[in-house]
Scaffold this active site. Structure first.
Site, PDB file in Angstrom:
ATOM      1  N   SER A 265      13.868  14.751  19.010  1.00 35.56           N
ATOM      2  CA  SER A 265      14.519  16.041  19.261  1.00 35.56           C
ATOM      3  C   SER A 265      13.870  17.198  18.509  1.00 35.56           C
ATOM      4  O   SER A 265      14.543  18.073  17.958  1.00 35.56           O
ATOM      5  CB  SER A 265      16.005  15.949  18.886  1.00 35.56           C
ATOM      6  OG  SER A 265      16.741  16.982  19.458  1.00 35.56           O
TER       7      SER A 265
ATOM      8  N   LYS B 150      18.204  20.141  25.466  1.00 33.63           N
ATOM      9  CA  LYS B 150      16.794  19.830  25.741  1.00 33.63           C
ATOM     10  C   LYS B 150      16.599  19.048  27.031  1.00 33.63           C
ATOM     11  O   LYS B 150      15.465  18.937  27.517  1.00 33.63           O
ATOM     12  CB  LYS B 150      16.190  19.077  24.557  1.00 33.63           C
ATOM     13  CG  LYS B 150      16.116  19.895  23.275  1.00 33.63           C
ATOM     14  CD  LYS B 150      15.415  19.111  22.163  1.00 33.63           C
ATOM     15  CE  LYS B 150      15.260  19.945  20.894  1.00 33.63           C
ATOM     16  NZ  LYS B 150      16.496  20.025  20.103  1.00 33.63           N
TER      17      LYS B 150
ATOM     18  N   SER C 231      21.490  19.644  20.788  1.00 32.99           N
ATOM     19  CA  SER C 231      20.175  19.299  21.338  1.00 32.99           C
ATOM     20  C   SER C 231      20.210  18.649  22.710  1.00 32.99           C
ATOM     21  O   SER C 231      19.156  18.427  23.313  1.00 32.99           O
ATOM     22  CB  SER C 231      19.427  18.379  20.361  1.00 32.99           C
ATOM     23  OG  SER C 231      18.920  19.115  19.278  1.00 32.99           O
TER      24      SER C 231
ATOM     25  N   LYS D  78      19.575  11.701  25.774  1.00 34.93           N
ATOM     26  CA  LYS D  78      19.410  12.684  24.703  1.00 34.93           C
ATOM     27  C   LYS D  78      20.673  12.808  23.862  1.00 34.93           C
ATOM     28  O   LYS D  78      21.782  12.861  24.384  1.00 34.93           O
ATOM     29  CB  LYS D  78      19.065  14.058  25.311  1.00 34.93           C
ATOM     30  CG  LYS D  78      18.628  15.087  24.294  1.00 34.93           C
ATOM     31  CD  LYS D  78      17.243  14.783  23.772  1.00 34.93           C
ATOM     32  CE  LYS D  78      16.940  15.557  22.507  1.00 34.93           C
ATOM     33  NZ  LYS D  78      17.717  15.092  21.323  1.00 34.93           N
TER      34      LYS D  78
END
Length: 388
Positions: free
Chosen positions: A130, A73, A70, A233
Site C-alpha cells: 500500500s 487504491k 487505502s 486491498k
C-alpha cells in the site's frame, strides 16, 4: 403402500424449501435468504457481492458514506490497468518519483526524489504494501498531476455507478470530502477483477524491491490464511478505522467481501471471513454456457440454413436450486429471408420452481440474403449435376 406414501411426502417436504420465495428474474435468484439472515459483524458497514453476476448477497449499511483509507487504491490500480490495456503505458515504463510523491508519508517504500522504478515495481509496492509514494508517482505518470488523476478517478466512479463516492486523492490519506461506501467499493473491485493480471501482485505474500534490499509483506493476511483468497486491498487510518475489500474464489465462484470502519485489524479480517464463509456455504453460480446450436432452415434465402448462437449468462442461486433449473427452447421451424447478422430468431427460457429466471436470445451468426435468379440457377445446376 403406506411406506411409499410416506416416502413421497418426505421428498415433497425436502423439495419445498428450495422452491419457496421465487420472485422476479435475476434478483429473486438469491431468494430471500439474505433478508432473513443476520451476520454478527463488528464493522460499521459491509457488503458481500458475487463478482460474475454483480449480485449483492448480504449488506449492512452498504451505502453509508465512510472514509475508505487505502482501499481507495483499488480505483487507482484500476486506472493503471486501463492505461496498460489501451497502450498508454507499459509495465516496463520507468517512473520517476517527484518531490511530492517522495514526501507523501503513511505507508510507503521511502522513495527518494528522482528515484526511478518500473510500472511493474510500482504496482507491486502499491498492491502488496500500500505504498502511498508509489501511488502518487503513478498518478503523476499517467495524468501529469495527482489532481488531474483524481478527476479521472471520479469520472470512472460515475461511469461504474458509484453514486456514493467522491475521491479527493489517489491514496486514501485523510482528506475532507473523501468518501465512498461498501457497495461502491465492491463495484470498483468487481471492475478491477476483469484484469486478472492483478492477482500476480495481490497473491504475493512476501517479496522485495531494490534488488532484494527492501522487503515486502502483504498487508492482506487472508492471502495466507483463508482458502481461496486472492486479493484485494486493505486500508487503515485513525479516522477511517480498519477497512478492506477481500476477494476469494472457490469452485469457480468469486466473492467480494467489503468491510468498513472496524475497530481492530482482527475484527476487520474476521468480518471479511464471516461474509465469505456465508457466501461460499449458501450460494453457487449457475452458468448458461455460450455455444452454437443446430442451424435453422431459411425460406427464400440465398442459402438454405443459418447458423445460430446464444450468449453466455450467469445466475446466482442458493445451493441446491441449480439442480432444479429447467429450460425451454423456442425456435420456429424456419425463418424467412432476408436474415441479418445478430438477428434474434428464438429464445431459451430458464425456469426455477415455476418462475422464469432468465431469457437468452438465440441469434443468427451470419446474414442471409433473399434468393435471386442466379441463386435459383445455381441450385438447378447443382441438382442437374447430382442427377447425372
Amino acid at each position: 403402500m403406506k411406506r411409499l406414501f410416506s416416502l413421497a411426502i418426505s421428498v415433497i417436504f425436502l423439495m419445498v424449501p428450495l422452491c419457496v420465495h421465487a420472485q422476479s428474474p435475476l434478483h429473486s435468484t438469491v431468494m430471500t435468504l439474505k433478508d432473513n439472515v443476520t451476520i454478527d459483524l463488528k464493522s460499521q458497514s459491509a457488503c458481500l457481492m458475487e463478482a460474475e453476476t454483480g449480485e449483492i448477497i448480504y449488506e449492512k449499511s452498504a451505502a453509508e458514506h465512510l472514509e475508505p483509507a487505502s482501499v481507495t487504491k483499488i480505483m487507482t490500480v484500476l486506472l493503471i490497468y486501463e492505461a496498460l490495456a489501451d497502450g498508454r503505458i507499459t509495465k516496463s515504463d520507468i517512473v520517476t518519483a517527484s518531490e511530492t510523491a517522495a514526501n507523501m508519508g503513511g505507508s510507503q517504500i521511502w522513495l527518494e526524489p528522482s528515484e526511478q522504478m518500473s510500472v511493474d515495481e510500482m504496482l507491486k509496492a502499491i498492491l502488496v504494501v500500500s505504498a502511498n509514494d508509489c501511488t502518487v508517482a503513478m498518478a503523476e505518470h499517467i495524468a501529469g498531476s495527482e489532481d488531474a488523476f483524481v478527476v479521472l478517478m471520479n469520472e470512472r466512479a460515475k461511469n461504474l455507478g458509484m453514486n456514493d463516492t467522491n475521491f479527493v486523492n489517489s491514496t486514501g490519506l485523510p482528506a475532507e470530502n473523501h468518501y465512498t461506501c461498501a457497495k461502491d467499493i465492491a463495484l470498483m473491485t468487481r471492475e478491477l477483477l476483469k484484469h486478472d493480471d492483478v492477482f500476480n501482485y495481490t497473491m504475493i505474500w512476501m517479496d522485495s524491491l531494490r534488488n532484494g534490499e527492501f522487503g515486502l509483506s502483504n498487508t492482506n493476511k487472508l492471502i495466507r490464511f483463508y482458502p481461496g483468497a486472492n486479493g484485494m486491498k486493505t486500508g487503515f487510518t485513525d479516522s477511517a478505522g480498519y477497512c478492506m475489500s477481500a476477494t476469494a474464489t472457490r469452485d469457480g465462484m468469486t466473492l467480494i467481501s467489503v468491510v468498513m470502519k472496524a475497530d481492530t485489524s482482527d475484527n476487520r479480517f474476521s468480518d471479511a471471513k464471516k461474509l465469505l464463509d456465508y457466501g461460499f456455504a449458501n450460494f453457487t453460480v449457475y452458468r448458461i454456457a455460450e455455444g452454437n446450436l443446430p442451424p435453422l432452415a431459411v425460406k427464400g434465402g440465398s442459402v438454405d440454413k443459418v447458423s445460430l448462437n446464444c450468449s453466455a449468462k450467469a445466475l446466482l442461486l442458493t445451493k441446491g436450486r441449480d439442480q432444479l433449473v429447467e429450460s425451454v427452447t423456442e425456435l420456429p421451424e424456419y425463418v424467412k429471408a432476408p436474415v441479418s447478422e445478430g438477428q434474434v430468431v428464438g429464445q431459451i427460457r430458464y425456469n426455477l420452481c415455476g418462475e422464469e429466471i432468465a431469457v437468452i436470445d438465440i441469434t443468427a451468426v451470419n446474414g442471409v440474403k433473399r434468393m435471386v435468379f442466379s441463386d435459383i440457377f445455381k441450385k438447378l445446376l447443382g441438382t442437374a449435376v447430382m442427377i447425372r
